[in-house]
Design a protein around this motif. Structure first.
Motif, PDB file in Angstrom:
ATOM      1  N   LYS A 236       0.555   0.838   2.332  1.00 31.77           N
ATOM      2  CA  LYS A 236       0.862   1.077   0.879  1.00 31.77           C
ATOM      3  C   LYS A 236       1.097  -0.014  -0.247  1.00 31.77           C
ATOM      4  O   LYS A 236       0.661   0.196  -1.421  1.00 31.77           O
ATOM      5  CB  LYS A 236       1.772   2.356   0.666  1.00 31.77           C
ATOM      6  CG  LYS A 236       1.879   3.044  -0.499  1.00 31.77           C
ATOM      7  CD  LYS A 236       2.790   4.124  -0.511  1.00 31.77           C
ATOM      8  CE  LYS A 236       2.944   4.835  -1.934  1.00 31.77           C
ATOM      9  NZ  LYS A 236       3.781   6.176  -1.895  1.00 31.77           N
ATOM     10  N   GLN A 239      -2.380  -2.681  -2.842  1.00 31.32           N
ATOM     11  CA  GLN A 239      -2.950  -2.023  -4.040  1.00 31.32           C
ATOM     12  C   GLN A 239      -4.383  -2.462  -4.295  1.00 31.32           C
ATOM     13  O   GLN A 239      -4.845  -1.684  -5.335  1.00 31.32           O
ATOM     14  CB  GLN A 239      -2.067  -1.999  -5.181  1.00 31.32           C
ATOM     15  CG  GLN A 239      -0.700  -1.097  -5.004  1.00 31.32           C
ATOM     16  CD  GLN A 239      -0.919   0.257  -4.624  1.00 31.32           C
ATOM     17  OE1 GLN A 239      -1.636   0.952  -5.745  1.00 31.32           O
ATOM     18  NE2 GLN A 239      -0.338   0.891  -3.615  1.00 31.32           N
ATOM     19  N   LEU A 244      -5.968   0.760  -0.760  1.00 33.55           N
ATOM     20  CA  LEU A 244      -6.310   2.054  -1.233  1.00 33.55           C
ATOM     21  C   LEU A 244      -7.106   2.936  -0.160  1.00 33.55           C
ATOM     22  O   LEU A 244      -6.599   3.896   0.319  1.00 33.55           O
ATOM     23  CB  LEU A 244      -6.634   2.451  -2.609  1.00 33.55           C
ATOM     24  CG  LEU A 244      -5.731   1.738  -3.638  1.00 33.55           C
ATOM     25  CD1 LEU A 244      -6.523   1.950  -4.923  1.00 33.55           C
ATOM     26  CD2 LEU A 244      -4.583   2.408  -3.784  1.00 33.55           C
ATOM     27  N   ASP A 303      -5.935   8.416  -5.549  1.00 32.83           N
ATOM     28  CA  ASP A 303      -5.816   7.135  -5.816  1.00 32.83           C
ATOM     29  C   ASP A 303      -7.027   6.127  -5.182  1.00 32.83           C
ATOM     30  O   ASP A 303      -7.550   5.264  -6.062  1.00 32.83           O
ATOM     31  CB  ASP A 303      -4.508   6.611  -5.136  1.00 32.83           C
ATOM     32  CG  ASP A 303      -3.319   7.132  -5.733  1.00 32.83           C
ATOM     33  OD1 ASP A 303      -3.358   7.600  -6.841  1.00 32.83           O
ATOM     34  OD2 ASP A 303      -2.170   6.938  -5.160  1.00 32.83           O
ATOM     35  N   TYR A 304      -7.564   6.580  -3.974  1.00 30.97           N
ATOM     36  CA  TYR A 304      -8.715   5.648  -3.698  1.00 30.97           C
ATOM     37  C   TYR A 304      -9.864   6.167  -4.407  1.00 30.97           C
ATOM     38  O   TYR A 304     -10.879   5.171  -4.994  1.00 30.97           O
ATOM     39  CB  TYR A 304      -8.960   6.015  -2.137  1.00 30.97           C
ATOM     40  CG  TYR A 304     -10.401   5.539  -1.501  1.00 30.97           C
ATOM     41  CD1 TYR A 304     -10.707   4.126  -1.451  1.00 30.97           C
ATOM     42  CD2 TYR A 304     -11.454   6.417  -1.137  1.00 30.97           C
ATOM     43  CE1 TYR A 304     -11.858   3.830  -1.350  1.00 30.97           C
ATOM     44  CE2 TYR A 304     -12.482   5.941  -0.738  1.00 30.97           C
ATOM     45  CZ  TYR A 304     -12.756   4.455  -0.780  1.00 30.97           C
ATOM     46  OH  TYR A 304     -13.875   4.017  -0.434  1.00 30.97           O
TER      47      TYR A 304
END
Length: 410
Positions: A236, A239, A244, A303-304
């Motif tokens: 995590k 970034q 991700l 997020d990805y």
């Protein structure tokens, strides 16, 4: 010929540009592709008829040319980029590269016919999954090529136990007992089909014997909760687009215990955001199941998709982080890297199945019925789920009963 070569180089440039390759990489591919095409002109070889042996001959020439220019041989890895560029050019020129293995060598037409019929039977009659068919087809091509090289097409009619024994002896070096047992199982399938279609007069399948395997003899690798938390936490922190992607994959592995193929084949339309569910096609059974889209998994996916996924028309969710932007097909390298980065060293194998095994153990310890565990993991039978009982030995010890008249050993 020269005009065709110019068109191929232009197509190569357009293809690599569309796949978002770096301009320097595109220029290098053009350079190596053009050098190979110039060699074909000198040798008067049409690009449409090139075979693998001629590519190998070109590299002998190219290495000699390199030594003449620079006074030293190229590095052992030098050929990788030229070979990749040449493969792309030949794929554009011939439609497929490399050519099918079964189409190379004597008796190739007959071998190709058998393989096509066998593949159709596996798919349409037996209804096997793609991964199972691929493994069986590899063995079929290898066995038929080996047998035909020894005695031609006619040798099938005289196939004997000694022949299958020799084939198993040829395949045995370097294989573990489990792998050799898999070879025997695949060979039995091929030989059974050949007998069934009249190509082998005698059913030899009872004589194809692999090494003895005992039920549950190996304890699968797994992770405990602290190790999973360490891997997720370390990933995590990354970034980057790759970070991700990897974090979303690891969340899905840890939460649902999915197989590698089920992750790689997950498509955008398989995520029902409003219904908060995931549609999973199980690799081995081709059946679909639906999982709840839990909040932490949904957040990692979002997020990805928003910040890490490359722009591409491909429908698979998880994409390579470098050009060409195609669907990922293997998770082993990523898993090993993320485990190492987190300082996690499980005993045994270190692929995606360690998360699957951990999820199974977690459900066993939560007293989830075996049938439900099997449904979640996509198992066809309870026998497949039974293997995970070995990973919960501490729990089994906790409920052990004293036998009257015996001494409990510490």
């Amino acid at each position: 010929m020269l005009k065709l070569h110019d068109e191929l180089i232009a197509k190569l440039s357009n293809l690599l540009t569309a796949q978002n390759y770096n301009p320097v990489v595109i220029a290098n591919n053009r350079l190596y592709g053009r050098a190979f095409l110039d060699y074909l002109v000198e040798c008067d070889i049409p690009v449409e008829t090139v075979v693998p042996a001629q590519v190998d001959q070109y590299f002998v020439y190219a290495i000699q040319d390199f030594e003449a220019q620079y006074g030293r041989p190229p590095s052992p890895r030098w050929h990788m980029l030229p070979r990749s560029a040449i493969a792309k050019v030949l794929r554009l020129a011939q439609g497929k590269w490399p050519p099918d293995a079964e189409m190379v060598g004597p008796d190739s037409e007959h071998r190709h016919e058998i393989c096509n019929e066998y593949e159709t039977w596996l798919r349409d009659e037996r209804g096997l999954a793609s991964a199972s068919i691929a493994a069986l087809m590899w063995e079929a091509r290898n066995f038929l090529r080996w047998q035909f090289d020894r005695g031609g097409v006619a040798s099938l009619q005289a196939l004997a136990v000694t022949d299958v024994d020799r084939y198993m002896d040829m395949r045995a070096p370097g294989l573990r007992r489990k792998s050799l047992a898999d070879v025997a199982e695949r060979l039995r399938s091929v030989v059974r089909y050949l007998h069934r279609t009249g190509r082998i007069p005698t059913d030899l399948t009872p004589h194809i014997i692999g090494p003895m395997l005992y039920a549950y003899e190996d304890v699968p690798s797994t992770l405990d909760k602290s190790q999973i938390a360490a891997v997720l936490g370390a990933t995590k922190e990354d970034q980057s687009p790759r970070g991700l992607r990897d974090y979303a994959i690891l969340q899905m592995l840890a939460t649902y215990g999915l197989r590698e193929g089920e992750i790689c084949r997950l498509r955008l339309e398989d995520v029902n955001w409003r219904g908060e569910s995931l549609r999973i096609r199980h690799t081995k059974t081709n059946a679909y199941s639906y999982m709840p889209l839990l909040a932490h998994v949904g957040e990692a996916l979002l997020d990805y998709l928003r910040l890490g996924r490359p722009g591409t028309e491909i429908r698979e969710i998880f994409i390579r982080s470098l050009a060409p932007y195609t669907a990922i097909t293997n998770l082993y390298g990523m898993i090993r890297g993320r485990l190492a980065a987190a300082g996690v060293e499980p005993a045994g194998k270190r692929g995606p199945h360690v998360f699957r095994h951990a999820r199974a153990v977690e459900m066993l310890r939560a007293s989830v019925p075996q049938k439900i565990i099997g449904d979640v993991l996509g198992h066809r039978s309870t026998e497949s789920t039974n293997a995970y009982l070995k990973l919960a030995t501490d729990d089994l010890r906790a409920v052990a009963l004293d036998v009257p008249g015996t001494e409990v050993l510490s």
